[in-house]
Design an enzyme around this catalytic site. Sequence first.
Site, short mmCIF file in Angstrom:
data_model
loop_
_atom_site.label_atom_id
_atom_site.label_comp_id
_atom_site.label_asym_id
_atom_site.label_seq_id
_atom_site.Cartn_x
_atom_site.Cartn_y
_atom_site.Cartn_z
N SER A 11 43.37 32.89 16.23
CA SER A 11 43.78 33.59 14.94
C SER A 11 44.22 34.91 15.12
CB SER A 11 42.13 33.41 14.14
OG SER A 11 42.22 34.37 13.11
N ASP A 70 45.02 32.96 8.84
CA ASP A 70 43.84 32.88 7.81
C ASP A 70 44.20 33.55 6.49
OD1 ASP A 70 41.47 31.72 9.18
OD2 ASP A 70 42.02 33.52 10.73
N MET A 84 43.56 34.59 2.70
CA MET A 84 42.40 34.88 1.92
C MET A 84 42.65 35.56 0.61
SD MET A 84 39.89 36.37 4.85
CE MET A 84 39.56 35.52 6.53
N HIS A 100 45.22 28.38 7.47
CA HIS A 100 43.78 27.93 7.07
C HIS A 100 43.63 28.92 5.60
CE1 HIS A 100 39.19 29.08 7.77
NE2 HIS A 100 39.31 28.10 6.54
N MET A 122 33.91 24.93 9.73
CA MET A 122 33.52 26.36 9.89
C MET A 122 32.27 26.75 10.54
SD MET A 122 36.01 27.90 8.92
CE MET A 122 35.42 29.39 8.99
N ASP A 171 35.87 26.90 13.95
CA ASP A 171 36.48 28.26 13.67
C ASP A 171 35.18 28.96 13.21
OD1 ASP A 171 37.95 30.16 12.62
OD2 ASP A 171 38.98 29.34 11.04
#
Length: 220
Positions: free
Chosen positions: A8, A33, A35, A64, A135, A173
């Site tokens: 990541s 990632d 967000m 993700h 997760m 993850d």
Amino acid sequence: MGIQITPSILNADFAHLGAEVARIGSADWVHVDVMDNHFVPNLTFGPTMVEALARSTDVPLDAHLMIEDADRNALAYVEAGCGSVTFHVEAATAPVRLAREIRSHGARASMALRPATPVEPYEDLLPELDMLLIMTVEPGFGGQRFLDLCLPKIRRARELMDKHGVETWLQVDGGISLDTIERCVEAGADTFVAGSAVYSADDPDRMVAELRAAAERAAR
Ligand code: DX5
Ligand code: ZN
């Protein structure tokens, strides 16, 4: 498919993302990632930046999405060039339709579960998914401690996949490191996201190799 290591970039230097991705050339995927400061209390980047990143590397991108309203926002990441797109089931209204749309636009479709979301209600969805992400921390930040309480769920997910005879990958993850990767392999995971473990190492690509070796040892 055997073991896959997916660093990541959340803990990489955001001012030099192209160069940071070039430091992990042996990775199977680059985990991105996304967000939105709503689904999780943190903000990263959107499709424009992901598209630029996809152009900068030959390693496929594994997005993700930690964003609300996944139904409306996920396809932008397929169009941005991601090879795999993971939405959170907690943020999707119609996960079956969404998974089918992602696949029909040419990416792998994946669904994520937060630590408190059980896997059993989604048993019948497994054939619709190319990957299930369990997760192993509460999503939102890198560098958190691995939650051992997620291990039984990983085991149950693997049992359900075996029962249905599906080829769905099982990704974990959060808090994955040389200290925790073996228990995840033993529980049945095959795809490993590692952020701070990789980017806090002096040589990130060597850490990718070490994680891979540890996982392959545990798998034997
Ligand atoms: C957390 C992200 C993770 C994060 C993992 O919400 O989804 O991908 O980057 O970081 P580590 O490996 O440091 O827990
Ligand atoms: Zn992630």
